[in-house]
Design a protein around this motif. Structure first.
Motif, PDB file in Angstrom:
ATOM      1  N   TYR A   7       0.869  -1.167   0.000  1.00  0.00           N
ATOM      2  CA  TYR A   7       0.000   0.000   0.000  1.00  0.00           C
ATOM      3  C   TYR A   7       0.909   1.221   0.000  1.00  0.00           C
ATOM      4  CZ  TYR A   7      -3.719   3.172   1.236  1.00  0.00           C
ATOM      5  OH  TYR A   7      -4.644   4.200   1.202  1.00  0.00           O
ATOM      6  N   TYR A  53      -6.962  -6.296  -0.596  1.00  0.00           N
ATOM      7  CA  TYR A  53      -6.432  -5.188  -1.383  1.00  0.00           C
ATOM      8  C   TYR A  53      -6.162  -5.496  -2.851  1.00  0.00           C
ATOM      9  CZ  TYR A  53      -6.286  -2.506   2.867  1.00  0.00           C
ATOM     10  OH  TYR A  53      -6.655  -1.832   4.011  1.00  0.00           O
ATOM     11  N   LEU A  58     -10.871  -4.919  -3.183  1.00  0.00           N
ATOM     12  CA  LEU A  58     -10.753  -3.526  -2.758  1.00  0.00           C
ATOM     13  C   LEU A  58     -11.908  -2.701  -3.310  1.00  0.00           C
ATOM     14  CD1 LEU A  58      -9.258  -1.284  -1.290  1.00  0.00           C
ATOM     15  CD2 LEU A  58      -7.838  -0.988  -3.327  1.00  0.00           C
TER      16      LEU A  58
END
Length: 157
Positions: A7, A53, A58
């Motif tokens: 991230y 994610y 996501l």
């Protein structure tokens, strides 16, 4: 190719690496924020689980405000702290994901010229641009904030 997802919170100058490491900064879901360096730039990142994610999960989770709110707040807190530590950051929009540290380095390498052309290093300037990030052609909105720490400037740092 790695299965690890990173991230990305922001891009800063590589000289902020030690300050970030020494701050024991925590980000999304309490994960440690780590600097990934390429040339004169670093990406401030955390490892996140693929189950949440990857692109499809996501996108689904972005509709769930109970899931999104604490993570978006954490994203903003990290970017504010990074600004304090680095003096200048380019905060990335929530949900900027890269495949492993190699993916982060590739992003930094391919965007270094773009950042230089936009005036990286100049004081008190704001630049808004859209950047395509790598092989998945995910578009991220990048807001550049250098030396601005003012609550009247929305959605920047």
């Amino acid at each position: 190719m790695t299965d690890e997802l990173r991230y990305l919170y922001a891009v800063a100058g590589a000289n902020a690496r030690a300050a970030i490491a020494g701050a024991d900064l925590r980000g999304i879901d309490g994960t440690r924020v780590e600097a990934v360096v390429e040339g004169g730039l670093l990406g401030a990142t955390s490892v996140v689980p693929a189950a949440e994610y990857e692109e499809a999960p996501l996108n689904d989770r972005l509709q769930d405000l109970e899931w999104l709110a604490p993570r978006a707040a954490s994203h903003q807190e990290v970017n504010g702290r990074l600004l304090d530590l680095a003096g200048a950051v380019i905060p990335l929009a929530f949900g900027a994901i890269s495949r492993g540290t190699d993916g982060v380095r590739e992003l930094l390498r391919t965007r270094a010229r773009f950042l230089a052309d936009c005036g990286w290093g100049r004081q008190q300037e704001l630049l808004e641009a859209v950047v395509a990030t790598g092989p998945d052609d995910v578009l991220l909105q990048v807001r550049w904030c250098h030396g601005v720490n003012d609550a009247r400037v929305p959605s920047l740092c």
